[in-house]
Design a protein around this motif. Structure first.
Motif, PDB file in Angstrom:
ATOM      1  N   PHE A  89       0.843  -1.191   0.000  1.00 44.37           N
ATOM      2  CA  PHE A  89       0.000   0.000   0.000  1.00 44.37           C
ATOM      3  C   PHE A  89       0.884   1.249   0.000  1.00 44.37           C
ATOM      4  CE2 PHE A  89      -3.147  -3.012   1.485  1.00 44.37           C
ATOM      5  CZ  PHE A  89      -4.321  -2.548   0.906  1.00 44.37           C
ATOM      6  N   LEU A  90       1.983   1.187   0.752  1.00 39.60           N
ATOM      7  CA  LEU A  90       2.883   2.341   0.800  1.00 39.60           C
ATOM      8  C   LEU A  90       3.545   2.562  -0.555  1.00 39.60           C
ATOM      9  CD1 LEU A  90       4.221   4.546   2.468  1.00 39.60           C
ATOM     10  CD2 LEU A  90       6.046   2.945   2.987  1.00 39.60           C
ATOM     11  N   ALA A  91       3.939   1.473  -1.193  1.00 37.10           N
ATOM     12  CA  ALA A  91       4.569   1.593  -2.510  1.00 37.10           C
ATOM     13  C   ALA A  91       3.642   2.349  -3.457  1.00 37.10           C
ATOM     14  CB  ALA A  91       4.893   0.207  -3.075  1.00 37.10           C
ATOM     15  N   ILE A  92       2.372   1.982  -3.444  1.00 38.50           N
ATOM     16  CA  ILE A  92       1.427   2.621  -4.360  1.00 38.50           C
ATOM     17  C   ILE A  92       1.137   4.056  -3.932  1.00 38.50           C
ATOM     18  CG2 ILE A  92      -0.819   2.407  -5.478  1.00 38.50           C
ATOM     19  CD1 ILE A  92       1.158   0.133  -5.999  1.00 38.50           C
ATOM     20  N   THR A  93       1.065   4.291  -2.614  1.00 43.66           N
ATOM     21  CA  THR A  93       0.824   5.662  -2.149  1.00 43.66           C
ATOM     22  C   THR A  93       1.961   6.584  -2.583  1.00 43.66           C
ATOM     23  OG1 THR A  93      -0.278   4.734  -0.223  1.00 43.66           O
ATOM     24  CG2 THR A  93       0.260   7.063  -0.146  1.00 43.66           C
ATOM     25  N   THR A  94       3.206   6.139  -2.393  1.00 39.92           N
ATOM     26  CA  THR A  94       4.328   6.996  -2.770  1.00 39.92           C
ATOM     27  C   THR A  94       4.364   7.201  -4.291  1.00 39.92           C
ATOM     28  OG1 THR A  94       5.724   5.041  -2.718  1.00 39.92           O
ATOM     29  CG2 THR A  94       5.800   6.477  -0.808  1.00 39.92           C
ATOM     30  N   MET A  95       3.977   6.145  -5.015  1.00 41.59           N
ATOM     31  CA  MET A  95       3.874   6.303  -6.460  1.00 41.59           C
ATOM     32  C   MET A  95       2.855   7.393  -6.787  1.00 41.59           C
ATOM     33  SD  MET A  95       3.103   3.275  -9.114  1.00 41.59           S
ATOM     34  CE  MET A  95       1.364   3.300  -9.314  1.00 41.59           C
ATOM     35  N   GLY A  96       1.749   7.378  -6.039  1.00 39.40           N
ATOM     36  CA  GLY A  96       0.720   8.400  -6.222  1.00 39.40           C
ATOM     37  C   GLY A  96       1.257   9.790  -5.946  1.00 39.40           C
ATOM     38  N   VAL A  97       2.093   9.914  -4.906  1.00 39.07           N
ATOM     39  CA  VAL A  97       2.683  11.217  -4.589  1.00 39.07           C
ATOM     40  C   VAL A  97       3.498  11.718  -5.781  1.00 39.07           C
ATOM     41  CG1 VAL A  97       4.350  12.391  -3.108  1.00 39.07           C
ATOM     42  CG2 VAL A  97       2.694  10.814  -2.112  1.00 39.07           C
ATOM     43  N   GLY A  98       4.236  10.809  -6.398  1.00 40.70           N
ATOM     44  CA  GLY A  98       5.019  11.169  -7.570  1.00 40.70           C
ATOM     45  C   GLY A  98       4.150  11.715  -8.692  1.00 40.70           C
ATOM     46  N   PHE A  99       3.049  11.027  -8.969  1.00 34.54           N
ATOM     47  CA  PHE A  99       2.163  11.476 -10.041  1.00 34.54           C
ATOM     48  C   PHE A  99       1.470  12.783  -9.687  1.00 34.54           C
ATOM     49  CE2 PHE A  99       2.578   7.129 -11.527  1.00 34.54           C
ATOM     50  CZ  PHE A  99       2.796   7.375 -12.858  1.00 34.54           C
ATOM     51  N   LEU A 100       1.149  12.914  -8.402  1.00 34.69           N
ATOM     52  CA  LEU A 100       0.510  14.141  -7.939  1.00 34.69           C
ATOM     53  C   LEU A 100       1.447  15.328  -8.165  1.00 34.69           C
ATOM     54  CD1 LEU A 100      -2.269  14.250  -6.782  1.00 34.69           C
ATOM     55  CD2 LEU A 100      -1.314  14.196  -4.490  1.00 34.69           C
ATOM     56  N   PHE A 101       2.722  15.134  -7.828  1.00 36.13           N
ATOM     57  CA  PHE A 101       3.691  16.219  -8.008  1.00 36.13           C
ATOM     58  C   PHE A 101       3.754  16.650  -9.476  1.00 36.13           C
ATOM     59  CE2 PHE A 101       7.946  17.517  -9.280  1.00 36.13           C
ATOM     60  CZ  PHE A 101       8.088  18.654  -8.526  1.00 36.13           C
ATOM     61  N   VAL A 102       3.893  15.675 -10.361  1.00 34.82           N
ATOM     62  CA  VAL A 102       3.984  16.004 -11.789  1.00 34.82           C
ATOM     63  C   VAL A 102       2.688  16.670 -12.256  1.00 34.82           C
ATOM     64  CG1 VAL A 102       4.212  15.044 -14.108  1.00 34.82           C
ATOM     65  CG2 VAL A 102       5.630  14.179 -12.268  1.00 34.82           C
ATOM     66  N   GLY A 103       1.548  16.098 -11.806  1.00 38.11           N
ATOM     67  CA  GLY A 103       0.256  16.638 -12.226  1.00 38.11           C
ATOM     68  C   GLY A 103       0.061  18.078 -11.790  1.00 38.11           C
ATOM     69  N   ILE A 104       0.489  18.378 -10.567  1.00 39.11           N
ATOM     70  CA  ILE A 104       0.291  19.736 -10.046  1.00 39.11           C
ATOM     71  C   ILE A 104       1.243  20.725 -10.722  1.00 39.11           C
ATOM     72  CG2 ILE A 104       0.511  21.184  -7.989  1.00 39.11           C
ATOM     73  CD1 ILE A 104      -0.496  18.760  -6.372  1.00 39.11           C
ATOM     74  N   THR A 105       2.529  20.350 -10.825  1.00 41.81           N
ATOM     75  CA  THR A 105       3.470  21.303 -11.427  1.00 41.81           C
ATOM     76  C   THR A 105       3.113  21.568 -12.886  1.00 41.81           C
ATOM     77  OG1 THR A 105       4.929  19.428 -11.773  1.00 41.81           O
ATOM     78  CG2 THR A 105       5.502  20.922 -10.002  1.00 41.81           C
ATOM     79  N   ARG A 106       2.552  20.557 -13.545  1.00 43.04           N
ATOM     80  CA  ARG A 106       2.162  20.740 -14.931  1.00 43.04           C
ATOM     81  C   ARG A 106       1.066  21.796 -15.084  1.00 43.04           C
ATOM     82  NH1 ARG A 106       0.946  15.076 -17.301  1.00 43.04           N
ATOM     83  NH2 ARG A 106       3.077  14.541 -17.798  1.00 43.04           N
TER      84      ARG A 106
END
Lengths: 288, 286
Positions: A89-106
């Motif tokens: 679950f943590l692996a997927i959550t941190t993966m989500g954080v990564g996508f969130l960062f890219v999505g927001i900065t974009r």
């Protein structure tokens, strides 16, 4: 200077940044056993923070400090997530954080959106000077890692990595140590990101995406999870391999993927594990 | 009318997510592996589907061939890649799987070319009116196909002896084995069905986009992970619901939140939000 050409200098600088970045993930994943598939987000936070601060006219020292602090703060928040969810679950959550960062900065205009940030001020040092500046931080990061590994905190991390529940039973404050690992690891990633930004002087969201997170994970895993020399070696090697042999560029990802897979399939301990198997140390016992 | 339109689009997208995620959750339920390379099989399904359709002219035949070949490749991946590392810590299989997935994408790129391939005569492109919204026949076929496959899976796992053995193994492998179930056979079956489902999704996406690219698995690879986590990891019913829900949320989200977050970020913002409140997923049991 030092008999190095401009090309060698830029390669060594990039290598140094990669080593800091990989060691920062090694703190979290290697030492403390908390997997992160979104580590590039913190690298990105550091890069963006320092880039925007220095573009606003502040000195590079402030930029680096801001990068470390902001990345570390966000890291602590994500660390709280690691208290809530575990393992896969943590692996997927941190993966989500990564996508969130890219999505927001974009989507955010004041950080440049899709276009990113260009014209980031350089360090004010010469190319060679900046290389030495990076190498100084590399040395500090290595010393810090080695020291941490042999400290009380390092042993606690080790206990949590091998068996969290038992660690809790013997009275370790697991939550606090996990947060500490996240704070330190992400702050260091922020530092690496800031150095990266001032080195290449142009950043965009894509530079900090999933591939980057996997690449840094590859460095840690191929080097040997938790092994400082192994990770340094793998980070240096993987960051220059594609530059070294132009032929590799086309096959760079195939090489990464294949290595990652083969390492896990045949030697889950990475290069460090391989080295230990080939040269068993008598003092530490054959099996570590 | 916009709402119905968005809902329909969300459900079509959701069915594709569901087909990919079901296989993933089956693998997780049985072996506790986050099988990222599953998305590579999805892509392979798309390639086989397009190539066979172009060669024979029959989409249905192509779908069957894709499901069977990819199912077999899935079993081979289990045997060659996962079985030897099952006793290692979970991240070992996860990272091996990521590596395998990246390598698979690169192999597709090198073998089939970087620009992708498409149907010579794209089937099912006609437009139909249903419930007041305009849908392409391909979209209807996607939703109907998903319903059919998931229904078949439900009947198979609920009504047949093999299905019962399968469910027993997922619930408690040791106990199942002591009752004489061949759990190795169950694992192969599991990978075959899961991979075949991914292949069918690949064919449907190929149909909807009239395009198969080496990287078409990238988005489903991580999105399907988010879905099975939302569904409670290993819970098939939860996964199906989560897949449909995510499809719909994304369809509405891109309209209303598109200014702040892109499509992928919406999915993960939703995921993180849910996990912080319910760490066991939307439909998972605590």
């Amino acid at each position: 200077m030092l008999g190095l050409g401009a090309y060698e200098i830029s390669v060594i600088t990039a290598m140094g940044v990669a080593v800091i970045f990989a060691l920062s993930l090694n703190l979290i994943t290697g030492f403390c056993g908390q997997i992160s598939l979104g580590h590039a987000a913190f690298y990105g936070i550091g890069a963006y923070t320092s880039a925007l601060l220095t573009k606003a006219g502040l000195p590079i020292g402030v930029g680096l400090l801001g990068a470390v602090i902001l990345a570390g703060l966000v890291g602590i928040i994500v660390g709280f997530a690691s208290l809530r969810v575990r393992h896969d679950f943590l692996a997927i959550t941190t993966m989500g954080v990564g996508f969130l960062f890219v999505g927001i900065t974009r989507q955010l205009d004041f950080v440049g959106g899709e276009m990113g940030v260009s014209g980031i001020p350089d360090s004010g040092l010469s190319k060679a000077g900046f290389m030495l500046f990076v190498l100084l931080f590399v040395a500090l990061t290595i010393l810090f890692s080695l020291h941490l590994k042999r400290s009380w905190m390092g042993y606690s991390f080790d206990a949590i990595a091998s068996d969290e529940d038992t660690a809790r039973v013997i009275g370790l404050d697991v939550s606090r140590y996990k947060l500490a690992a996240f704070a330190m690891g992400t702050a260091l990633a922020g530092l690496a990101g800031a150095l990266y930004a001032h080195n290449v002087r142009f950043i965009d969201p894509e530079s900090f995406g999933f591939v980057e997170s996997i690449t840094v994970l590859a460095m840690v895993v191929i080097g040997g999870i938790g092994s400082v020399p192994g990770v340094i070696f793998a980070a240096a090697l993987l960051s220059i391999l594609p530059l070294w042999i132009q032929f590799f560029d086309e096959y760079k990802l195939l090489l990464y993927g294949g290595l990652l897979f083969a390492m896990m399939r045949f030697s889950p301990g990475g290069m460090a594990g391989l080295a230990r198997r080939i040269f068993p140390s008598k003092t530490r016992g054959v099996k570590s | 009318m916009l709402y119905v339109e968005l809902l329909a689009q969300g459900l079509v997208q959701g069915s594709i997510y569901a087909l990919v995620a079901v296989g993933l959750t089956l693998v997780y339920g049985l072996l506790r592996i986050l099988h990222v390379a599953h998305a590579g099989l999805f892509t392979l399904g798309g390639y086989v589907g397009v190539l066979v359709t172009n060669a024979t002219g029959s989409l249905l035949l192509a779908l069957l061939v894709a499901m069977v070949t990819v199912g077999i490749v899935g079993m081979a991946i289990y045997r060659l890649c996962y079985q030897p590392i099952l006793d290692k810590p979970p991240y070992v299989a996860l990272i091996a799987s990521i590596g395998l997935f990246i390598a698979m994408e690169e192999v597709y790129r090198l073998v089939f070319g970087p620009y992708g391939i498409s149907f010579e005569n794209p089937p099912l492109q006609d437009v139909v009116q249903m419930f007041g919204v305009t849908l392409r026949l391909g979209e209807v076929a996607t939703a109907a196909g998903t319903l059919l496959l998931v229904g078949a899976l439900a009947v198979f796992s609920g009504k047949t002896r093999f299905g019962t053995a399968w469910r027993a193994t997922v619930t408690d492998p040791d106990m199942a084995e002591s009752f004489g179930i061949d759990i190795i056979k169950v694992r192969y079956l599991n990978f075959f069905i899961g991979s075949a489902f991914a292949a069918s999704a690949g064919v449907m996406v190929a149909l909807l986009n009239n395009m198969v690219e080496p990287t078409m698995g990238s988005v489903p690879s991580y999105k399907a992970l988010a879905i099975i986590v939302l569904g409670g990891l290993g819970d098939v019913r939860g996964t199906l619901l989560a897949a449909l829900a995510l499809g719909v949320i994304e369809a509405f989200g891109t309209i209303y939140l598109g200014k702040f977050l892109d499509r992928d970020a919406i999915a993960f913002a939703f995921l993180i939000l849910v996990l912080m409140v319910r760490p066991q997923g939307l439909f998972g049991r605590a």
